[in-house]
Design an enzyme around this catalytic site. Structure first.
Site, PDB file in Angstrom:
ATOM      1  CB  SER A 226      -0.844   0.078   1.267  1.00  0.00           C
ATOM      2  OG  SER A 226      -1.534  -1.084   1.512  1.00  0.00           O
TER       3      SER A 226
ATOM      4  CG  ASN B 291      -3.341   4.184   0.305  1.00  0.00           C
ATOM      5  OD1 ASN B 291      -4.502   4.190   0.702  1.00  0.00           O
ATOM      6  ND2 ASN B 291      -2.682   3.076   0.046  1.00  0.00           N
TER       7      ASN B 291
ATOM      8  CG  HIS C  28      -2.268  -0.572  -4.281  1.00  0.00           C
ATOM      9  ND1 HIS C  28      -2.544   0.744  -4.020  1.00  0.00           N
ATOM     10  CD2 HIS C  28      -2.610  -1.248  -3.161  1.00  0.00           C
ATOM     11  CE1 HIS C  28      -3.039   0.860  -2.800  1.00  0.00           C
ATOM     12  NE2 HIS C  28      -3.094  -0.332  -2.258  1.00  0.00           N
TER      13      HIS C  28
ATOM     14  CD  GLU D 277      -2.382   3.605  -6.787  1.00  0.00           C
ATOM     15  OE1 GLU D 277      -2.466   2.967  -5.716  1.00  0.00           O
ATOM     16  OE2 GLU D 277      -2.254   4.837  -6.818  1.00  0.00           O
TER      17      GLU D 277
HETATM   18  N1  LIG Z   1      -5.935  -4.700   3.792  1.00  0.00           N
HETATM   19  C1  LIG Z   1      -6.123  -3.823   2.794  1.00  0.00           C
HETATM   20  O1  LIG Z   1      -7.193  -3.195   2.677  1.00  0.00           O
HETATM   21  C2  LIG Z   1      -5.042  -3.624   1.760  1.00  0.00           C
HETATM   22  C3  LIG Z   1      -5.363  -2.975   0.554  1.00  0.00           C
HETATM   23  C4  LIG Z   1      -4.375  -2.848  -0.442  1.00  0.00           C
HETATM   24  C5  LIG Z   1      -3.096  -3.324  -0.198  1.00  0.00           C
HETATM   25  N2  LIG Z   1      -2.792  -3.940   1.004  1.00  0.00           N
HETATM   26  C6  LIG Z   1      -1.424  -4.473   1.175  1.00  0.00           C
HETATM   27  O2  LIG Z   1      -1.473  -5.885   0.965  1.00  0.00           O
HETATM   28  C7  LIG Z   1      -0.458  -6.515   1.758  1.00  0.00           C
HETATM   29  C8  LIG Z   1      -1.113  -7.578   2.632  1.00  0.00           C
HETATM   30  O3  LIG Z   1      -2.057  -6.955   3.486  1.00  0.00           O
HETATM   31  P1  LIG Z   1      -3.230  -7.795   4.186  1.00  0.00           P
HETATM   32  O4  LIG Z   1      -4.223  -6.788   4.664  1.00  0.00           O
HETATM   33  O5  LIG Z   1      -3.654  -8.911   3.293  1.00  0.00           O
HETATM   34  O6  LIG Z   1      -2.437  -8.401   5.445  1.00  0.00           O
HETATM   35  P2  LIG Z   1      -2.832  -9.679   6.322  1.00  0.00           P
HETATM   36  O7  LIG Z   1      -2.205  -9.448   7.649  1.00  0.00           O
HETATM   37  O8  LIG Z   1      -4.298  -9.959   6.246  1.00  0.00           O
HETATM   38  O9  LIG Z   1      -2.072 -10.889   5.578  1.00  0.00           O
HETATM   39  C9  LIG Z   1      -0.694 -10.990   5.479  1.00  0.00           C
HETATM   40  C10 LIG Z   1      -0.331 -12.456   5.306  1.00  0.00           C
HETATM   41  O10 LIG Z   1       1.066 -12.531   4.994  1.00  0.00           O
HETATM   42  C11 LIG Z   1       1.561 -13.692   5.612  1.00  0.00           C
HETATM   43  N3  LIG Z   1       3.022 -13.644   5.688  1.00  0.00           N
HETATM   44  C12 LIG Z   1       3.790 -12.938   6.565  1.00  0.00           C
HETATM   45  N4  LIG Z   1       5.096 -13.196   6.324  1.00  0.00           N
HETATM   46  C13 LIG Z   1       5.136 -14.063   5.278  1.00  0.00           C
HETATM   47  C14 LIG Z   1       6.205 -14.710   4.583  1.00  0.00           C
HETATM   48  N5  LIG Z   1       7.478 -14.523   4.912  1.00  0.00           N
HETATM   49  N6  LIG Z   1       5.888 -15.550   3.579  1.00  0.00           N
HETATM   50  C15 LIG Z   1       4.599 -15.758   3.237  1.00  0.00           C
HETATM   51  N7  LIG Z   1       3.544 -15.186   3.864  1.00  0.00           N
HETATM   52  C16 LIG Z   1       3.819 -14.346   4.870  1.00  0.00           C
HETATM   53  C17 LIG Z   1       0.856 -13.703   6.964  1.00  0.00           C
HETATM   54  O11 LIG Z   1       0.934 -14.992   7.581  1.00  0.00           O
HETATM   55  C18 LIG Z   1      -0.558 -13.300   6.569  1.00  0.00           C
HETATM   56  O12 LIG Z   1      -1.363 -14.423   6.258  1.00  0.00           O
HETATM   57  C19 LIG Z   1       0.242  -5.403   2.528  1.00  0.00           C
HETATM   58  O13 LIG Z   1       1.380  -5.017   1.814  1.00  0.00           O
HETATM   59  C20 LIG Z   1      -0.812  -4.292   2.540  1.00  0.00           C
HETATM   60  O14 LIG Z   1      -0.240  -3.017   2.670  1.00  0.00           O
HETATM   61  C21 LIG Z   1      -3.738  -4.113   1.968  1.00  0.00           C
END
Ligand SMILES: NC(=O)c1ccc[n+]([C@@H]2O[C@H](COP(=O)([O-])OP(=O)(O)OC[C@H]3O[C@@H](n4cnc5c(N)ncnc54)[C@H](O)[C@@H]3O)[C@@H](O)[C@H]2O)c1
Length: 296
Positions: free
Chosen positions: A118, A189, A139, A151
């Protein structure tokens, strides 16, 4: 492009895996534990059930989509045949740099490496690899199977060829890709977070209450969800971390996170995921209500 590896089976990773698998790609979904993979697969299955119930897909489509996904707990095993990797692991710079270094070593040399970050610089992530021209931001928006926008973030070194491949691929998923350059907050963002922060500041200054602020923006600006509820939905820790990236990146006080946001994160009030933020989600039904309202 046939094999797409997705790193992380959390909120975004399972949505990304779902979307590729439903479009006929073979997906290798990778997370650190079997438990996280099971949670991710259960969510995909539930979301597909919802689509079947709404007659958007058939039971056979659901089975085919699930059949296109294989799960792994090892990155080298999961990415062995990947043409593209989409990384959606936890938003932490050190973790992302470590994962990209590992991907660079384990993937075939023509594999494109994308991050769903993000806020973290794609240029910085690319510098952890020996193929910065093949690293790009993809994104996706939450919930991924529903939201149209992707994005597409070009790092400083991302090649034209990789950018056009990823733009075309996003269209194949039924999405609308939009190309932007790599500066803090990208576009989505950079514009959204100051608005959410201002809504929190408005609450902090006592101008109006939570419901009132959200009602003004929902009914007055036709936003599908009020800014405080949206912040709860995104996660207050995520909002804080994105604002800090912009504050540090631009050295501009207009991005300084509101002290109320900082306090709530320190107190563990992270929104829907922790059961409490600007709203109370302590009964699981209430959290469901928020997501289903958003999904309508
Ligand atoms: N939540 C949102 O609304 C949103 C929107 C757009 C982008 N993002 C981005 O997406 C990414 C993930 O966010 P999320 O909300 O899904 O987080 P989340 O916490 O729901 O999921 C993250 C996952 O990554 C796993 N993980 C951690 N270390 C790891 C590794 N070494 N190898 C493999 N898996 C691993 C965790 O176990 C977890 O299941 C982030 O970069 C976030 O900024 C999030």
């Amino acid at each position: 492009m046939k094999n797409v590896a997705v790193i992380g089976a959390g909120t975004m990773g399972n949505g990304i895996a779902h979307t590729f698998a439903q479009s006929g790609f073979k997906v290798q979904l990778i997370d650190i534990s079997e438990a996280s993979l099971k949670r991710g697969m259960d969510t995909i299955s539930k979301n597909l059930d919802r689509m079947v119930a709404k007659d958007k897909i058939t039971e056979a489509d659901k089975a085919e989509t699930l059949g296109n996904i294989t799960t792994y707990t090892s990155i080298p095993e999961g990415v062995e045949y990947a043409s593209l990797v989409v990384e959606a692991a936890t938003e932490n710079i050190d973790l992302k740099l470590k994962i990209f270094k590992q991907l660079d070593e384990a993937c075939p040399e023509d594999t494109i490496l994308a991050s769903n970050t993000s806020s973290i610089s794609i240029t910085q992530i690319a510098a952890a690899t020996s193929r910065p021209e093949m690293v790009i931001g993809m994104h996706f928006m939450n919930p991924v199977p529903i939201m149209k926008l992707v994005e597409i973030i070009r790092g400083y070194n991302t090649s034209n060829e990789v950018t056009s491949t990823i733009m075309d691929l996003s269209k194949q998923l039924g999405k609308v890709p939009t190309e932007v350059n790599d500066y803090p907050g990208f576009v989505a963002n950079r514009i959204l977070m100051p608005m959410l922060n201002e809504a929190i500041e408005t609450l902090y200054n006592g101008v109006a209450g939570v419901e009132e602020i959200d009602t003004v923006m929902k009914l007055g600006m036709a936003h599908p969800m009020g800014p405080l509820q949206l912040a709860d939905f995104i996660g207050l820790d995520i909002c804080l971390s994105i604002l800090n990236v912009m504050y540090d990146g631009f050295k501009n006080p207009k991005y300084a996170p509101c002290p109320l946001l900082v306090n709530m994160v320190m107190a563990g009030k992270l929104g829907v995921k922790s059961g409490e933020g600007f709203y109370d989600y302590s009964e699981s039904r209430k959290a469901d209500k928020v997501s289903s309202q958003f999904l309508k």
